[in-house]
Design a protein around this motif. Structure first.
Motif, PDB file in Angstrom:
ATOM      1  N   LEU A  67      -9.523  13.098 -64.416  1.00 43.53           N
ATOM      2  CA  LEU A  67      -9.484  14.227 -65.349  1.00 43.53           C
ATOM      3  C   LEU A  67      -9.911  15.514 -64.659  1.00 43.53           C
ATOM      4  O   LEU A  67      -9.260  16.553 -64.804  1.00 43.53           O
ATOM      5  N   PHE A  68     -10.989  15.455 -63.880  1.00 43.88           N
ATOM      6  CA  PHE A  68     -11.452  16.636 -63.157  1.00 43.88           C
ATOM      7  C   PHE A  68     -10.386  17.127 -62.173  1.00 43.88           C
ATOM      8  O   PHE A  68     -10.147  18.332 -62.070  1.00 43.88           O
ATOM      9  N   SER A  69      -9.743  16.209 -61.460  1.00 45.69           N
ATOM     10  CA  SER A  69      -8.734  16.619 -60.482  1.00 45.69           C
ATOM     11  C   SER A  69      -7.509  17.231 -61.166  1.00 45.69           C
ATOM     12  O   SER A  69      -6.919  18.176 -60.649  1.00 45.69           O
ATOM     13  N   VAL A  70      -7.135  16.721 -62.329  1.00 44.69           N
ATOM     14  CA  VAL A  70      -6.006  17.297 -63.070  1.00 44.69           C
ATOM     15  C   VAL A  70      -6.373  18.690 -63.583  1.00 44.69           C
ATOM     16  O   VAL A  70      -5.563  19.624 -63.496  1.00 44.69           O
ATOM     17  N   LEU A  71      -7.584  18.848 -64.089  1.00 42.31           N
ATOM     18  CA  LEU A  71      -8.025  20.170 -64.531  1.00 42.31           C
ATOM     19  C   LEU A  71      -8.098  21.152 -63.367  1.00 42.31           C
ATOM     20  O   LEU A  71      -7.713  22.322 -63.492  1.00 42.31           O
ATOM     21  N   PHE A  72      -8.571  20.691 -62.223  1.00 45.12           N
ATOM     22  CA  PHE A  72      -8.614  21.533 -61.027  1.00 45.12           C
ATOM     23  C   PHE A  72      -7.203  21.938 -60.607  1.00 45.12           C
ATOM     24  O   PHE A  72      -6.959  23.096 -60.253  1.00 45.12           O
ATOM     25  N   SER A  73      -6.268  20.999 -60.666  1.00 49.26           N
ATOM     26  CA  SER A  73      -4.871  21.300 -60.321  1.00 49.26           C
ATOM     27  C   SER A  73      -4.268  22.311 -61.290  1.00 49.26           C
ATOM     28  O   SER A  73      -3.540  23.221 -60.877  1.00 49.26           O
ATOM     29  N   ALA A  74      -4.576  22.162 -62.563  1.00 45.06           N
ATOM     30  CA  ALA A  74      -4.084  23.125 -63.548  1.00 45.06           C
ATOM     31  C   ALA A  74      -4.672  24.506 -63.283  1.00 45.06           C
ATOM     32  O   ALA A  74      -3.967  25.523 -63.397  1.00 45.06           O
ATOM     33  N   PHE A  75      -5.942  24.545 -62.894  1.00 44.61           N
ATOM     34  CA  PHE A  75      -6.566  25.823 -62.547  1.00 44.61           C
ATOM     35  C   PHE A  75      -5.864  26.462 -61.353  1.00 44.61           C
ATOM     36  O   PHE A  75      -5.642  27.683 -61.333  1.00 44.61           O
ATOM     37  N   ILE A  76      -5.508  25.666 -60.365  1.00 44.63           N
ATOM     38  CA  ILE A  76      -4.794  26.185 -59.188  1.00 44.63           C
ATOM     39  C   ILE A  76      -3.464  26.809 -59.608  1.00 44.63           C
ATOM     40  O   ILE A  76      -3.141  27.928 -59.222  1.00 44.63           O
ATOM     41  N   VAL A  77      -2.700  26.090 -60.416  1.00 49.00           N
ATOM     42  CA  VAL A  77      -1.388  26.584 -60.841  1.00 49.00           C
ATOM     43  C   VAL A  77      -1.534  27.860 -61.660  1.00 49.00           C
ATOM     44  O   VAL A  77      -0.827  28.850 -61.429  1.00 49.00           O
ATOM     45  N   VAL A  78      -2.464  27.851 -62.590  1.00 43.76           N
ATOM     46  CA  VAL A  78      -2.650  29.026 -63.450  1.00 43.76           C
ATOM     47  C   VAL A  78      -3.122  30.225 -62.635  1.00 43.76           C
ATOM     48  O   VAL A  78      -2.582  31.329 -62.757  1.00 43.76           O
ATOM     49  N   SER A  79      -4.121  30.027 -61.791  1.00 42.13           N
ATOM     50  CA  SER A  79      -4.663  31.163 -61.044  1.00 42.13           C
ATOM     51  C   SER A  79      -3.663  31.722 -60.041  1.00 42.13           C
ATOM     52  O   SER A  79      -3.605  32.935 -59.847  1.00 42.13           O
ATOM     53  N   LEU A  80      -2.871  30.857 -59.431  1.00 40.74           N
ATOM     54  CA  LEU A  80      -1.902  31.347 -58.452  1.00 40.74           C
ATOM     55  C   LEU A  80      -0.661  31.964 -59.088  1.00 40.74           C
ATOM     56  O   LEU A  80       0.074  32.690 -58.419  1.00 40.74           O
ATOM     57  N   ASN A  81      -0.416  31.690 -60.364  1.00 41.98           N
ATOM     58  CA  ASN A  81       0.801  32.208 -60.994  1.00 41.98           C
ATOM     59  C   ASN A  81       0.542  33.255 -62.077  1.00 41.98           C
ATOM     60  O   ASN A  81       1.282  34.228 -62.172  1.00 41.98           O
ATOM     61  N   VAL A  82      -0.478  33.068 -62.882  1.00 38.58           N
ATOM     62  CA  VAL A  82      -0.726  34.001 -63.981  1.00 38.58           C
ATOM     63  C   VAL A  82      -1.300  35.321 -63.470  1.00 38.58           C
ATOM     64  O   VAL A  82      -0.888  36.398 -63.918  1.00 38.58           O
ATOM     65  N   LEU A  83      -2.234  35.248 -62.543  1.00 37.59           N
ATOM     66  CA  LEU A  83      -2.834  36.486 -62.038  1.00 37.59           C
ATOM     67  C   LEU A  83      -1.799  37.414 -61.390  1.00 37.59           C
ATOM     68  O   LEU A  83      -1.798  38.607 -61.676  1.00 37.59           O
ATOM     69  N   PRO A  84      -0.905  36.916 -60.541  1.00 39.43           N
ATOM     70  CA  PRO A  84       0.126  37.812 -60.012  1.00 39.43           C
ATOM     71  C   PRO A  84       1.078  38.326 -61.105  1.00 39.43           C
ATOM     72  O   PRO A  84       1.557  39.467 -61.034  1.00 39.43           O
ATOM     73  N   LEU A  85       1.340  37.486 -62.131  1.00 47.17           N
ATOM     74  CA  LEU A  85       2.188  37.943 -63.230  1.00 47.17           C
ATOM     75  C   LEU A  85       1.542  39.099 -63.987  1.00 47.17           C
ATOM     76  O   LEU A  85       2.232  40.028 -64.421  1.00 47.17           O
TER      77      LEU A  85
END
Length: 130
Positions: A67-85
């Motif tokens: 669960l922690f690794s999936v949440l960490f992965s979701a954080f990676i995707v969100v931070s790398l894509n939403v912030l530039p958007l």
């Protein structure tokens, strides 16, 4: 005859005091690979009643880590894509690379700390053990 082997203590189980291990995708894959390599033993995977608490504890730890690794992965995707958007930039390369990068933490957790789930006991078995 198929031997029953406890996955916690790795000893053969001779009595009927055990809980079966669920055959999931990972167990099935391991069995197929062992069959291809001709090192299969065809043991039935079980857990002694004495080892059941330890098995449930290890499964819970695995589920938490996953669960922690999936949440960490979701954080990676969100931070790398939403912030530039938010800054008004979009890059397909960043999107694809973040998705590829997000796959690795759960895979590492599965490879290093996987522990299979146990089948549920029926109500009759629960009452007879009490």
């Amino acid at each position: 005859m198929v031997k029953r082997v406890c996955i916690v203590c790795e000893k053969e189980v001779k009595d009927n005091d055990f809980v079966r291990v669920k055959d999931d995708v990972i167990i099935t894959t391991i069995r197929k690979v062992k069959t291809l390599l001709r090192i299969v033993k065809n043991n039935e995977l079980v857990v002694h009643q004495q080892c059941e608490q330890e098995a449930r504890k290890r499964r819970t730890q695995f589920e938490r880590r996953l669960l922690f690794s999936v949440l960490f992965s979701a954080f990676i995707v969100v931070s790398l894509n939403v912030l530039p958007l938010l800054a008004g930039k979009f890059s397909l390369n960043v999107l694809l690379s973040s998705l590829v990068l997000a796959v690795f933490p759960p895979i590492i957790v599965i490879l290093t700390s996987y522990f299979p789930a146990l089948e549920r006991r029926s109500d009759d078995e629960e009452q007879s053990r009490a």
